[in-house]
Motif scaffolding. Structure first.
Motif, PDB file in Angstrom:
ATOM      1  N   ASN A   1       0.836  -1.205   0.000  1.00 15.78           N
ATOM      2  CA  ASN A   1       0.000   0.000   0.000  1.00 15.78           C
ATOM      3  C   ASN A   1       0.864   1.244   0.000  1.00 15.78           C
ATOM      4  OD1 ASN A   1      -1.770   2.202   1.327  1.00 15.78           O
ATOM      5  ND2 ASN A   1      -3.162   0.607   0.633  1.00 15.78           N
TER       6      ASN A   1
ATOM      7  N   THR B   1       0.410   1.856   5.234  1.00 16.88           N
ATOM      8  CA  THR B   1      -0.345   1.489   6.438  1.00 16.88           C
ATOM      9  C   THR B   1       0.049   0.124   6.996  1.00 16.88           C
ATOM     10  OG1 THR B   1      -2.113   0.777   4.947  1.00 16.88           O
ATOM     11  CG2 THR B   1      -2.362   2.935   5.974  1.00 16.88           C
TER      12      THR B   1
ATOM     13  N   LEU C   1       1.904 -10.916   7.933  1.00 16.08           N
ATOM     14  CA  LEU C   1       1.487 -12.200   7.358  1.00 16.08           C
ATOM     15  C   LEU C   1       2.372 -12.619   6.184  1.00 16.08           C
ATOM     16  CD1 LEU C   1      -1.151 -11.047   8.863  1.00 16.08           C
ATOM     17  CD2 LEU C   1      -2.377 -12.683   7.452  1.00 16.08           C
TER      18      LEU C   1
ATOM     19  N   VAL D   1       0.245  -6.238 -11.020  1.00 12.92           N
ATOM     20  CA  VAL D   1       1.675  -6.364 -10.688  1.00 12.92           C
ATOM     21  C   VAL D   1       1.811  -7.589  -9.788  1.00 12.92           C
ATOM     22  CG1 VAL D   1       3.555  -5.300  -9.366  1.00 12.92           C
ATOM     23  CG2 VAL D   1       2.204  -3.913 -10.950  1.00 12.92           C
TER      24      VAL D   1
ATOM     25  N   GLY E   1      -4.577  -6.903   0.707  1.00 13.59           N
ATOM     26  CA  GLY E   1      -4.946  -5.497   0.571  1.00 13.59           C
ATOM     27  C   GLY E   1      -5.757  -5.244  -0.689  1.00 13.59           C
TER      28      GLY E   1
ATOM     29  N   VAL F   1      -8.317  -9.317  10.839  1.00 14.09           N
ATOM     30  CA  VAL F   1      -7.172  -9.778  10.048  1.00 14.09           C
ATOM     31  C   VAL F   1      -7.626 -11.004   9.264  1.00 14.09           C
ATOM     32  CG1 VAL F   1      -4.761 -10.475  10.073  1.00 14.09           C
ATOM     33  CG2 VAL F   1      -5.661  -9.031  11.924  1.00 14.09           C
ATOM     34  N   VAL F   2      -7.551 -10.928   7.955  1.00  6.64           N
ATOM     35  CA  VAL F   2      -7.971 -12.062   7.131  1.00  6.64           C
ATOM     36  C   VAL F   2      -6.781 -13.000   6.971  1.00  6.64           C
ATOM     37  CG1 VAL F   2      -8.903 -12.811   4.928  1.00  6.64           C
ATOM     38  CG2 VAL F   2      -9.668 -10.647   5.928  1.00  6.64           C
TER      39      VAL F   2
ATOM     40  N   TRP G   1       1.275   9.076  -4.674  1.00 11.88           N
ATOM     41  CA  TRP G   1       0.184   8.914  -5.653  1.00 11.88           C
ATOM     42  C   TRP G   1      -0.948   9.911  -5.418  1.00 11.88           C
ATOM     43  CZ3 TRP G   1      -1.296   2.963  -6.023  1.00 11.88           C
ATOM     44  CH2 TRP G   1      -0.211   2.257  -6.547  1.00 11.88           C
TER      45      TRP G   1
ATOM     46  N   PHE H   1      -7.126   2.752 -15.616  1.00 12.27           N
ATOM     47  CA  PHE H   1      -7.834   1.469 -15.775  1.00 12.27           C
ATOM     48  C   PHE H   1      -9.165   1.700 -16.490  1.00 12.27           C
ATOM     49  CE2 PHE H   1      -4.979   0.537 -12.327  1.00 12.27           C
ATOM     50  CZ  PHE H   1      -4.800  -0.841 -12.301  1.00 12.27           C
TER      51      PHE H   1
ATOM     52  N   TYR I   1     -10.807   5.124  -5.881  1.00 12.16           N
ATOM     53  CA  TYR I   1     -10.584   3.747  -5.405  1.00 12.16           C
ATOM     54  C   TYR I   1      -9.789   3.838  -4.100  1.00 12.16           C
ATOM     55  CZ  TYR I   1      -8.852  -1.117  -5.563  1.00 12.16           C
ATOM     56  OH  TYR I   1      -8.532  -2.418  -5.278  1.00 12.16           O
TER      57      TYR I   1
ATOM     58  N   HIS J   1      -5.157   1.573  11.709  1.00 15.84           N
ATOM     59  CA  HIS J   1      -3.988   1.953  10.916  1.00 15.84           C
ATOM     60  C   HIS J   1      -4.234   1.515   9.480  1.00 15.84           C
ATOM     61  CE1 HIS J   1       0.280   2.822  10.221  1.00 15.84           C
ATOM     62  NE2 HIS J   1       0.131   3.573  11.299  1.00 15.84           N
TER      63      HIS J   1
HETATM   64  C1  LIG Z   1       2.689  -1.435  -7.875  1.00 13.04           C
HETATM   65  C2  LIG Z   1       1.255  -1.507  -7.453  1.00 13.04           C
HETATM   66  C3  LIG Z   1       0.314  -2.020  -8.305  1.00 13.04           C
HETATM   67  C4  LIG Z   1      -1.016  -2.097  -7.915  1.00 13.04           C
HETATM   68  N1  LIG Z   1      -1.926  -2.629  -8.780  1.00 13.04           N
HETATM   69  C5  LIG Z   1      -3.191  -2.792  -8.370  1.00 13.04           C
HETATM   70  C6  LIG Z   1      -4.125  -3.461  -9.200  1.00 13.04           C
HETATM   71  O1  LIG Z   1      -3.819  -3.886 -10.298  1.00 13.04           O
HETATM   72  N2  LIG Z   1      -5.380  -3.609  -8.728  1.00 13.04           N
HETATM   73  C7  LIG Z   1      -5.775  -3.156  -7.499  1.00 13.04           C
HETATM   74  O2  LIG Z   1      -6.914  -3.342  -7.138  1.00 13.04           O
HETATM   75  N3  LIG Z   1      -4.897  -2.502  -6.711  1.00 13.04           N
HETATM   76  C8  LIG Z   1      -3.637  -2.322  -7.110  1.00 13.04           C
HETATM   77  N4  LIG Z   1      -2.742  -1.679  -6.295  1.00 13.04           N
HETATM   78  C9  LIG Z   1      -3.204  -1.088  -5.036  1.00 13.04           C
HETATM   79  C10 LIG Z   1      -3.346  -2.160  -3.995  1.00 13.04           C
HETATM   80  O3  LIG Z   1      -4.673  -2.606  -4.029  1.00 13.04           O
HETATM   81  C11 LIG Z   1      -3.033  -1.633  -2.587  1.00 13.04           C
HETATM   82  O4  LIG Z   1      -1.742  -1.111  -2.562  1.00 13.04           O
HETATM   83  C12 LIG Z   1      -3.165  -2.745  -1.546  1.00 13.04           C
HETATM   84  O5  LIG Z   1      -3.287  -2.167  -0.278  1.00 13.04           O
HETATM   85  C13 LIG Z   1      -1.985  -3.683  -1.568  1.00 13.04           C
HETATM   86  O6  LIG Z   1      -2.228  -4.797  -0.784  1.00 13.04           O
HETATM   87  P1  LIG Z   1      -1.077  -5.370   0.160  1.00 13.04           P
HETATM   88  O7  LIG Z   1      -1.619  -6.575   0.864  1.00 13.04           O
HETATM   89  O8  LIG Z   1       0.167  -5.526  -0.624  1.00 13.04           O
HETATM   90  O9  LIG Z   1      -0.985  -4.149   1.153  1.00 13.04           O
HETATM   91  P2  LIG Z   1      -0.347  -3.906   2.605  1.00 13.04           P
HETATM   92  O10 LIG Z   1       0.454  -2.667   2.477  1.00 13.04           O
HETATM   93  O11 LIG Z   1       0.282  -5.109   3.177  1.00 13.04           O
HETATM   94  O12 LIG Z   1      -1.640  -3.609   3.434  1.00 13.04           O
HETATM   95  C14 LIG Z   1      -2.429  -2.478   3.216  1.00 13.04           C
HETATM   96  C15 LIG Z   1      -3.558  -2.494   4.218  1.00 13.04           C
HETATM   97  O13 LIG Z   1      -4.425  -3.578   3.918  1.00 13.04           O
HETATM   98  C16 LIG Z   1      -4.867  -4.179   5.125  1.00 13.04           C
HETATM   99  N5  LIG Z   1      -4.428  -5.573   5.140  1.00 13.04           N
HETATM  100  C17 LIG Z   1      -3.347  -6.119   4.526  1.00 13.04           C
HETATM  101  N6  LIG Z   1      -3.338  -7.441   4.743  1.00 13.04           N
HETATM  102  C18 LIG Z   1      -4.409  -7.716   5.502  1.00 13.04           C
HETATM  103  C19 LIG Z   1      -4.953  -8.905   6.029  1.00 13.04           C
HETATM  104  N7  LIG Z   1      -4.387 -10.091   5.812  1.00 13.04           N
HETATM  105  N8  LIG Z   1      -6.083  -8.828   6.776  1.00 13.04           N
HETATM  106  C20 LIG Z   1      -6.670  -7.637   7.002  1.00 13.04           C
HETATM  107  N9  LIG Z   1      -6.194  -6.475   6.519  1.00 13.04           N
HETATM  108  C21 LIG Z   1      -5.087  -6.531   5.760  1.00 13.04           C
HETATM  109  C22 LIG Z   1      -4.295  -3.383   6.263  1.00 13.04           C
HETATM  110  O14 LIG Z   1      -5.224  -2.400   6.645  1.00 13.04           O
HETATM  111  C23 LIG Z   1      -3.095  -2.736   5.638  1.00 13.04           C
HETATM  112  O15 LIG Z   1      -2.787  -1.505   6.254  1.00 13.04           O
HETATM  113  C24 LIG Z   1      -1.408  -1.613  -6.651  1.00 13.04           C
HETATM  114  C25 LIG Z   1      -0.451  -1.109  -5.788  1.00 13.04           C
HETATM  115  C26 LIG Z   1       0.858  -1.048  -6.174  1.00 13.04           C
HETATM  116  C27 LIG Z   1       1.861  -0.451  -5.251  1.00 13.04           C
END
Ligand SMILES: Cc1cc2nc3c(=O)[nH]c(=O)nc-3n(C[C@H](O)[C@H](O)[C@H](O)COP(=O)(O)OP(=O)(O)OC[C@H]3O[C@@H](n4cnc5c(N)ncnc54)[C@H](O)[C@@H]3O)c2cc1C
Length: 472
Positions: free
Chosen positions: A83, A87, A98, A140, A147, A204-205, A329, A362, A425, A465
């Motif tokens: 993210n 966060t 996780l 990606v 997330g 937490v999922v 962003w 998109f 979004y 958070h």
């Molecule tokens: C390079 C890039 C490409 C992207 N492309 C897309 C795309 O194609 N489509 C799209 O929809 N989005 C896209 N995104 C945005 C993306 O949806 C968010 O960045 C998302 O938060 C990433 O998920 P993460 O698990 O990696 O995040 P993290 O940074 O790990 O978590 C973000 C937040 O999600 C929550 N979270 C994470 N894991 C859990 C869990 N297991 N249980 C409960 N809460 C949790 C928490 O609140 C946490 O603060 C992109 C982001 C980036 C940086």
């Protein structure tokens, strides 16, 4: 990232009880793995948690939640760590990490996959494609499943198969009390509704179950690039082209410079250009027909559309958004691509100072808009396009670029103001996007309903958070 003295003196013994109740590792400063474990995708985020609990299963997660709640510790939850707002890590509190929980189990006969809460989309694509199956995923491969899913989930397959949340069948959740519950259409349906768009606000999922669909493994996919000077003409053509496109055709536009990717001639690298990246979720021959007009438009600089393994395509742009670079962003939904909107995009897209900064747009429609709007908490189904303005620079370029790229992104968003659809979004919001923008992401009605579910499952707002929903 350099190691500084911790902002607070952390007593290791304070975490002894947690260490005794989980199988995973606890990382505290100055443990050798601590700095790596607090590092996330956006290198501009530099936070120092008191402790990182690298969980190995649902029991670890439940213990960590209970431990933090009993001591009133700040909680951050890390899935893929992608993210942009950062966060996934907090200062001083407990990070429930996780990232060691990345297993994917595919049931090919039932066409479902169970995916652990720390998996990345590359893990899911890899395992599901071994059976010729797939589900809507992020674009990606190193982005986290959790997330993306919890915010809604958009990607190349969404016009054919719906958003990621439209494919979510069930989730295993550790609630704010530390209880383990299953959420599905039949179990805790209110929680299941909220998880499908409401972000990490409800627990937490630890695992997700997704529906899968036959795909590939070879698909017609890839980008076509045109010179930046052609942007307005390309976008006007693209607007009409996608309006009539079959649901199978997913496209994402990228404006910026030509990245130095394999297959792109070196003399084009870093040249300002617009690209349309496509993926056809059907037979390759049908895909060839569907993209013929696109690749025939104008004079492309380079055309990389070709039959490709879906897994390879899904990681194709990974090197353009590397881990550890600095990102800022700004994003919004767009009402459409009017000539005026296109003019604003063409005027601003190439005005960034860093060659890594870019704009990603998109295209929605298809199954996204046809799904019942009230069935999930995702609120942006009716928009035609959304746009992400991505300021990007290298860690050692902050002096030169941080302020300038941030200003560019803000200026660009302000210029788009008259052309915005309203709404954004939630997963594209950055750390300086305030609670008003979170409300904007959902709209009043969905936000109110989310707040009610939040009040039931997390009345003390232990999970704050994130892009926070206040208990209502
Ligand atoms: C390079 C890039 C490409 C992207 N492309 C897309 C795309 O194609 N489509 C799209 O929809 N989005 C896209 N995104 C945005 C993306 O949806 C968010 O960045 C998302 O938060 C990433 O998920 P993460 O698990 O990696 O995040 P993290 O940074 O790990 O978590 C973000 C937040 O999600 C929550 N979270 C994470 N894991 C859990 C869990 N297991 N249980 C409960 N809460 C949790 C928490 O609140 C946490 O603060 C992109 C982001 C980036 C940086």
């Amino acid at each position: 990232m350099t190691t500084r003295a911790p902002t607070s003196v952390v007593k290791r013994t304070a975490f002894d009880e947690l260490a005794g109740s989980i199988r995973g590792e606890l990382l505290l400063p100055p443990d050798p793995g601590y700095d790596a474990a607090r590092t996330i995708w956006n290198g501009a985020i530099d936070r120092r948690p008191a402790c990182i609990a690298r969980c190995l299963g649902v029991a670890d997660v439940a213990s960590a939640v209970r431990f933090a709640r009993e001591r009133d510790l700040e909680i951050a939850v890390r899935g893929g760590g992608h993210n942009v707002a950062g966060t996934a890590v907090c200062d001083d509190g407990l990070v429930i990490d996780l990232s060691a929980m990345r297993a994917v189990w595919v049931d090919p006969a039932g066409r479902t996959a169970r995916v652990q809460g720390g998996a990345l989309w590359g893990d899911v694509d890899h395992e599901t494609q071994a059976h010729g199956l797939a589900t809507t995923a992020g674009i990606v491969s190193h982005t986290g499943v959790a997330g993306v899913t919890l915010g809604g989930g958009i990607g190349f397959l969404m016009r054919k198969h719906g958003l990621v949340v439209d494919n979510l069948l069930a989730a295993e959740v550790v609630t704010a009390e530390g209880s383990i519950v299953r959420a599905s259409a039949d179990d805790h349906p209110d929680l299941f509704w909220a998880l499908r768009g409401g972000g990490g606000n409800f627990g937490v999922v630890t695992s997700f179950r997704f529906a899968l669909h036959p795909l590939g493994p070879t698909v017609m996919a890839g980008p076509v690039f045109w010179a930046a000077d052609d942007t307005a003409e390309v976008l006007r053509f693209y607007r009409d082209f996608v309006a009539d496109a079959p649901d199978e055709l997913g496209t994402v536009v990228r404006l910026g410079t030509v990245p130095p990717l394999p297959g792109i001639p070196e003399d084009l690298h870093w040249r300002p250009a617009i690209a349309v990246n496509s993926c056809y979720a059907g037979a390759v021959e049908d895909g060839e027909r569907a993209v013929r007009a696109l690749r025939g438009f104008g004079s492309p600089l380079v055309d990389l559309l070709a039959p490709s393994p879906y897994v390879t395509f899904q990681s194709g742009i990974d090197p353009t958004v590397l881990y550890g670079w600095h990102y800022r962003w700004k994003s919004t939904n767009l009402a459409g691509l009017s000539d005026e909107t296109i003019a604003v995009i063409a005027d601003h897209a190439y005005a960034a100072g860093s060659p890594r900064s870019c704009v990603v747009m998109f295209h929605f429609g298809g199954a996204v808009v046809r799904a019942p709007h009230e069935a999930t908490a995702y609120a942006g189904r009716d928009v035609a396009h959304n746009i992400v303005i991505e300021g990007v620079w290298l860690p050692d370029e902050s002096g030169e670029h941080a302020a300038a790229e941030t200003a560019w992104a803000r200026r660009f968003l302000a210029a788009l103001q008259p052309h915005r659809a309203g709404g954004v979004y939630v997963n594209f919001l950055d750390s300086d996007d305030d609670s008003a923008r979170v409300r904007e992401a959902y709209g009043e009605e969905v936000y109110r309903r989310l707040a009610e579910v939040k009040a039931k499952y997390d009345p003390d707002n232990a999970f704050h958070h994130n892009k926070n929903i206040q208990p209502g």
